[in-house]
Scaffold this motif. Structure first.
Motif, PDB file in Angstrom:
ATOM      1  N   LYS A 137       0.851  -1.189   0.000  1.00 22.95           N
ATOM      2  CA  LYS A 137       0.000   0.000   0.000  1.00 22.95           C
ATOM      3  C   LYS A 137       0.885   1.236   0.000  1.00 22.95           C
ATOM      4  O   LYS A 137       1.736   1.404   0.879  1.00 22.95           O
ATOM      5  CB  LYS A 137      -0.919   0.013   1.227  1.00 22.95           C
ATOM      6  CG  LYS A 137      -1.901   1.193   1.231  1.00 22.95           C
ATOM      7  CD  LYS A 137      -2.807   1.154   2.449  1.00 22.95           C
ATOM      8  CE  LYS A 137      -3.770   2.341   2.426  1.00 22.95           C
ATOM      9  NZ  LYS A 137      -4.657   2.342   3.628  1.00 22.95           N
ATOM     10  N   ASP A 138       0.711   2.088  -0.994  1.00 25.44           N
ATOM     11  CA  ASP A 138       1.484   3.333  -1.116  1.00 25.44           C
ATOM     12  C   ASP A 138       2.988   3.079  -1.051  1.00 25.44           C
ATOM     13  O   ASP A 138       3.735   3.817  -0.394  1.00 25.44           O
ATOM     14  CB  ASP A 138       1.068   4.324  -0.028  1.00 25.44           C
ATOM     15  CG  ASP A 138      -0.406   4.706  -0.112  1.00 25.44           C
ATOM     16  OD1 ASP A 138      -0.930   4.746  -1.239  1.00 25.44           O
ATOM     17  OD2 ASP A 138      -1.022   4.938   0.949  1.00 25.44           O
ATOM     18  N   GLY A 139       3.433   2.027  -1.732  1.00 30.49           N
ATOM     19  CA  GLY A 139       4.862   1.732  -1.791  1.00 30.49           C
ATOM     20  C   GLY A 139       5.437   1.078  -0.557  1.00 30.49           C
ATOM     21  O   GLY A 139       6.655   0.896  -0.463  1.00 30.49           O
ATOM     22  N   ARG A 140       4.580   0.722   0.378  1.00 29.67           N
ATOM     23  CA  ARG A 140       5.038   0.066   1.609  1.00 29.67           C
ATOM     24  C   ARG A 140       4.490  -1.358   1.655  1.00 29.67           C
ATOM     25  O   ARG A 140       3.332  -1.604   1.311  1.00 29.67           O
ATOM     26  CB  ARG A 140       4.578   0.836   2.856  1.00 29.67           C
ATOM     27  CG  ARG A 140       5.104   2.277   2.932  1.00 29.67           C
ATOM     28  CD  ARG A 140       6.614   2.305   3.055  1.00 29.67           C
ATOM     29  NE  ARG A 140       7.153   3.613   3.366  1.00 29.67           N
ATOM     30  CZ  ARG A 140       7.681   4.455   2.477  1.00 29.67           C
ATOM     31  NH1 ARG A 140       7.692   4.131   1.186  1.00 29.67           N
ATOM     32  NH2 ARG A 140       8.182   5.608   2.850  1.00 29.67           N
ATOM     33  N   VAL A 195      12.839   2.711   0.238  1.00 29.09           N
ATOM     34  CA  VAL A 195      12.226   2.420   1.536  1.00 29.09           C
ATOM     35  C   VAL A 195      10.923   1.663   1.278  1.00 29.09           C
ATOM     36  O   VAL A 195      10.063   2.124   0.527  1.00 29.09           O
ATOM     37  CB  VAL A 195      11.929   3.714   2.322  1.00 29.09           C
ATOM     38  CG1 VAL A 195      11.202   3.389   3.626  1.00 29.09           C
ATOM     39  CG2 VAL A 195      13.220   4.479   2.600  1.00 29.09           C
ATOM     40  N   VAL A 196      10.770   0.490   1.919  1.00 29.46           N
ATOM     41  CA  VAL A 196       9.544  -0.302   1.727  1.00 29.46           C
ATOM     42  C   VAL A 196       8.782  -0.528   3.036  1.00 29.46           C
ATOM     43  O   VAL A 196       7.643  -0.982   3.009  1.00 29.46           O
ATOM     44  CB  VAL A 196       9.842  -1.665   1.060  1.00 29.46           C
ATOM     45  CG1 VAL A 196      10.227  -1.472  -0.394  1.00 29.46           C
ATOM     46  CG2 VAL A 196      10.914  -2.432   1.813  1.00 29.46           C
ATOM     47  N   ALA A 197       9.392  -0.204   4.167  1.00 28.88           N
ATOM     48  CA  ALA A 197       8.687  -0.300   5.451  1.00 28.88           C
ATOM     49  C   ALA A 197       9.367   0.631   6.442  1.00 28.88           C
ATOM     50  O   ALA A 197      10.589   0.579   6.618  1.00 28.88           O
ATOM     51  CB  ALA A 197       8.688  -1.733   5.982  1.00 28.88           C
ATOM     52  N   ASP A 198       8.550   1.500   7.078  1.00 28.10           N
ATOM     53  CA  ASP A 198       9.099   2.435   8.055  1.00 28.10           C
ATOM     54  C   ASP A 198       8.145   2.658   9.223  1.00 28.10           C
ATOM     55  O   ASP A 198       8.224   3.674   9.909  1.00 28.10           O
ATOM     56  CB  ASP A 198       9.452   3.773   7.387  1.00 28.10           C
ATOM     57  CG  ASP A 198       8.283   4.366   6.593  1.00 28.10           C
ATOM     58  OD1 ASP A 198       7.167   3.805   6.644  1.00 28.10           O
ATOM     59  OD2 ASP A 198       8.496   5.391   5.920  1.00 28.10           O
ATOM     60  N   SER A 199       7.246   1.711   9.455  1.00 26.80           N
ATOM     61  CA  SER A 199       6.268   1.865  10.534  1.00 26.80           C
ATOM     62  C   SER A 199       6.702   1.209  11.835  1.00 26.80           C
ATOM     63  O   SER A 199       6.109   1.443  12.880  1.00 26.80           O
ATOM     64  CB  SER A 199       4.912   1.296  10.100  1.00 26.80           C
ATOM     65  OG  SER A 199       5.022  -0.091   9.836  1.00 26.80           O
ATOM     66  N   ILE A 200       7.737   0.356  11.780  1.00 30.96           N
ATOM     67  CA  ILE A 200       8.245  -0.281  12.993  1.00 30.96           C
ATOM     68  C   ILE A 200       9.155   0.723  13.710  1.00 30.96           C
ATOM     69  O   ILE A 200      10.049   1.298  13.086  1.00 30.96           O
ATOM     70  CB  ILE A 200       9.007  -1.580  12.658  1.00 30.96           C
ATOM     71  CG1 ILE A 200       8.042  -2.596  12.022  1.00 30.96           C
ATOM     72  CG2 ILE A 200       9.673  -2.170  13.887  1.00 30.96           C
ATOM     73  CD1 ILE A 200       8.707  -3.827  11.460  1.00 30.96           C
TER      74      ILE A 200
END
Length: 283
Positions: A137-140, A195-200
């Motif tokens: 979703k949205d590149g993540r 960048v594919v994940a930055d919520s952690i």
């Protein structure tokens, strides 16, 4: 059907080079426990392989090697990707038989086992779910940490572990860094990862060509963690494979323009802002 990373190799980690305190002890672990094979022994150390052709792990030592500083940046884990879920089930049964109780996690995109080598170097061995089942979703990409269904994994093992499968390869590497913004500049602006994940919290996951991640970065040891010593156990460097000589030259120029220096002309070696070493190579 082969999974995404096997059928479409992107820019990727090809080999991890570790410094160890006792090469005999480490060799026993990596061959008898992890199931890699010796490809070559040389004065620098031992090259280890899954397929008998390509080295994916190198272990080295010398008289100056000392235990790593647990507060320093450096290797969090390197990760070996297995081609089939049944491979991971066989490895889990084998580790338990060897008296190793690994950690486990379901990351939605993959299922993983976690344990350490005799020097405390983190190891992940994992299997990817088919990329069609990954959620974007949205590149993540959707990744989380859920309990591993070990029973399901063991039920699918079909036979005994007989060593690392030939198609096993380095899937990703995860590093402790001292500052995420500085690391992002190096790996994204310099090396060209997305960048594919930055919520952690305090973590960043980067990839190329739509993989769930080739590089993990975290500041879980705290902001400002010191650089690892060049004579400590842990990561010596890792090889990042780029698609051709021109890509190596362009990436080197981009990193130089950002102020990072390199050693070695044909295979340039860079220190990231936290003191982790990356060597740029081609297939």
């Amino acid at each position: 059907m082969e999974h995404h990373f096997f059928s479409n190799p992107a820019v990727h980690i090809d080999k991890v080079v570790l410094q160890v305190k006792d090469i005999t002890r480490s060799l026993e672990f990596y061959t008898a426990v992890l199931g890699l094979k010796v490809q070559e022994e040389n004065p620098e150390g031992v090259e280890l392989t899954a397929d008998g052709v390509r080295s994916i792990l190198s272990i080295r030592t010398n008289n100056e090697i000392v235990p790593k500083d647990e507060h320093a940046a450096g290797l969090y884990h390197f990760a070996i990707l297995l081609p089939e879920r049944s491979d991971l089930g066989r490895l889990l049964a084998h580790l338990m038989k060897e008296g190793i109780q690994p950690g486990g996690a379901d990351h939605l995109v993959s299922e993983a086992l976690y344990f350490e080598d005799p020097d405390g170097n983190g190891i992940e061995v994992y299997h990817d779910r088919p990329s069609a089942k990954w959620s974007w979703k949205d590149g993540r990409v959707g990744m989380t940490t859920e309990p591993l269904d070990a029973g399901s994994l063991l039920s699918e093992r079909h036979g005994h572990w007989s060593g690392m499968p030939e198609k096993a390869r380095i899937g990703h590497i995860h590093l402790h860094v001292s500052n995420l913004d500085d690391a992002r500049t190096f790996y994204v602006e310099g090396l060209g990862f997305q960048v594919v994940a930055d919520s952690i919290p305090q973590a960043l996951f980067l990839s190329d060509c739509g993989y769930h991640h080739h590089i993990g970065l975290n500041t879980w040891k705290g902001e400002g963690a010191p650089a690892p010593s060049s004579t400590s156990t842990g990561l010596h460097y890792f090889d990042l494979v780029l698609p051709g000589r021109s890509a190596v030259d362009e990436t080197t120029e981009r990193l130089h323009a950002l102020g990072y220096r390199s050693t070695g002309k044909d295979t340039p070696m860079f220190l990231d802002p936290s003191g982790n070493r990356v060597r740029l190579v081609t297939n």
